[in-house]
Write an enzyme that holds these catalytic residues in place. Sequence first.
Site, short mmCIF file in Angstrom:
data_model
loop_
_atom_site.label_atom_id
_atom_site.label_comp_id
_atom_site.label_asym_id
_atom_site.label_seq_id
_atom_site.Cartn_x
_atom_site.Cartn_y
_atom_site.Cartn_z
N ARG A 51 0.80 -1.23 0.00
CA ARG A 51 0.00 0.00 0.00
C ARG A 51 0.83 1.28 0.00
O ARG A 51 0.54 2.22 -0.73
CB ARG A 51 -0.91 0.07 1.23
CG ARG A 51 -2.21 -0.67 1.09
CD ARG A 51 -2.63 -1.22 2.44
NE ARG A 51 -1.64 -2.19 2.85
CZ ARG A 51 -1.67 -3.47 2.46
NH1 ARG A 51 -2.65 -3.92 1.75
NH2 ARG A 51 -0.72 -4.31 2.82
N THR A 52 1.82 1.32 0.86
CA THR A 52 2.51 2.60 1.02
C THR A 52 3.21 2.98 -0.28
O THR A 52 3.08 4.10 -0.78
CB THR A 52 3.50 2.55 2.20
OG1 THR A 52 2.78 2.14 3.35
CG2 THR A 52 4.13 3.90 2.45
N LYS A 88 25.48 -3.69 -1.79
CA LYS A 88 26.94 -3.61 -1.97
C LYS A 88 27.60 -2.89 -0.81
O LYS A 88 28.79 -2.65 -0.81
CB LYS A 88 27.27 -2.84 -3.25
CG LYS A 88 26.70 -3.42 -4.52
CD LYS A 88 27.12 -2.52 -5.69
CE LYS A 88 26.48 -2.96 -6.98
NZ LYS A 88 26.68 -1.95 -8.04
N ARG A 94 11.43 4.07 2.93
CA ARG A 94 11.10 3.08 3.97
C ARG A 94 12.35 2.26 4.26
O ARG A 94 13.06 1.86 3.34
CB ARG A 94 9.99 2.16 3.49
CG ARG A 94 9.83 0.95 4.39
CD ARG A 94 8.60 0.15 4.09
NE ARG A 94 7.41 0.87 4.51
CZ ARG A 94 6.20 0.31 4.59
NH1 ARG A 94 6.04 -0.95 4.29
NH2 ARG A 94 5.16 1.02 4.97
N HIS A 120 5.48 6.07 11.30
CA HIS A 120 4.95 5.92 9.93
C HIS A 120 3.96 7.08 9.69
O HIS A 120 2.75 6.88 9.65
CB HIS A 120 4.26 4.56 9.84
CG HIS A 120 3.93 4.10 8.46
ND1 HIS A 120 3.96 4.92 7.35
CD2 HIS A 120 3.54 2.88 8.01
CE1 HIS A 120 3.60 4.22 6.29
NE2 HIS A 120 3.34 2.98 6.66
C1 NCD Z 1 2.04 -1.08 8.03
C2 NCD Z 1 3.52 -0.85 8.12
O1 NCD Z 1 4.25 -1.08 7.15
O2 NCD Z 1 3.94 -0.43 9.19
N1 NCD Z 1 1.57 -1.24 6.72
C3 NCD Z 1 1.32 -0.13 5.98
O3 NCD Z 1 2.17 0.69 5.76
N2 NCD Z 1 0.06 0.06 5.56
C4 NCD Z 1 1.52 -2.09 8.97
C5 NCD Z 1 2.09 -3.47 8.97
O4 NCD Z 1 2.99 -3.81 8.18
O5 NCD Z 1 1.62 -4.26 9.78
#
Ligand code: NCD
Length: 303
Positions: free
Chosen positions: A51-52, A80, A101, A129
């Site tokens: 999703r993100t 590397k 991320r 997040h």
């Molecule tokens: C979450 C995350 O990556 O922290 N997912 C997301 O970004 N929608 C929650 C999760 O991975 O459980």
Amino acid sequence: MKKLISPLDLTTQEIDQILDLADHIIDNPKAFAHKCDGKILATLFFEPSTRTRLSFESAMLSLGGQVLGFSSADSCSASKGESVADTARMAEGYADIIAMRHPKEGAAAVAAANVDCPLVNAGDGGHLHPTQTLTDLLTIHRLHGRLNNLTVGFCGDLKFGRTVHSLIRAMMRYTGIKFILVSPQELQLPDYILDEMKANGADFQVAERLEEVIGEMDILYMTRVQKERFFNEEDYIRLRDSYILDPEKMALAKSDMIVMHPLPRVNEISVAVDKDPRAAYFRQAKFGRYARMALIMKMLEVD
Ligand code: NCD
């Protein structure tokens, strides 16, 4: 605003502006189709995401911009031995805004300190997040019509769940919020978040049984037990099914409670709950696109 590492980097007024803009985008997406023509977003994802990453990319494409990036640490020079700081500096030469991320807490802050362009933390380990928080606030504001006077239950892995830490930080600033924290003892909120709650005079209650408290909640925020952050498999297996939301438990909840979940779901919400009109998690995932469109516009100072 050049960097978004924690939700507290945004004032509540700035959050209101982003949510208002997201509302306008939802009402008339065509009017925003060229707002970021010629701009490039880099998605630097050292950790898995559906999703993100896709909603960030969809957001930039929906604004007329373009995207580039990678979706795993194996497919970039981290494999590397390149540092996060160097990778971010490279990306700045190729893009106007970066979403990053990383499995390590603090990685986005390190990257942000090394670039001049806008940079967004798209999740750093078990820490924070903030764009999920914007998505969550947009969901609450659209489905409940307010961000104050709400009883919000968080259930599951409150220790490693970065979406929980972020949303609590953001919601502590609104009035009339009561938090109900439901988890096994081993997965309780980290002390630094509990200390922040105490210092802010937040109203909160700790519980172990969801059935006992679900009836009080306006929002139930379910979470996945974060397998990848456990030190051993045995503990994960023992704790993973601590809570399973099913129709029997939903029967104890208010008729206008909403169930949220950042997703991915594993076992913690039975699929039988999906058809309950109070299940909001798929709508929530969709709102992520609009929240990120609004955020990208704000960070690139486009209006
Ligand atoms: C979450 C995350 O990556 O922290 N997912 C997301 O970004 N929608 C929650 C999760 O991975 O459980």
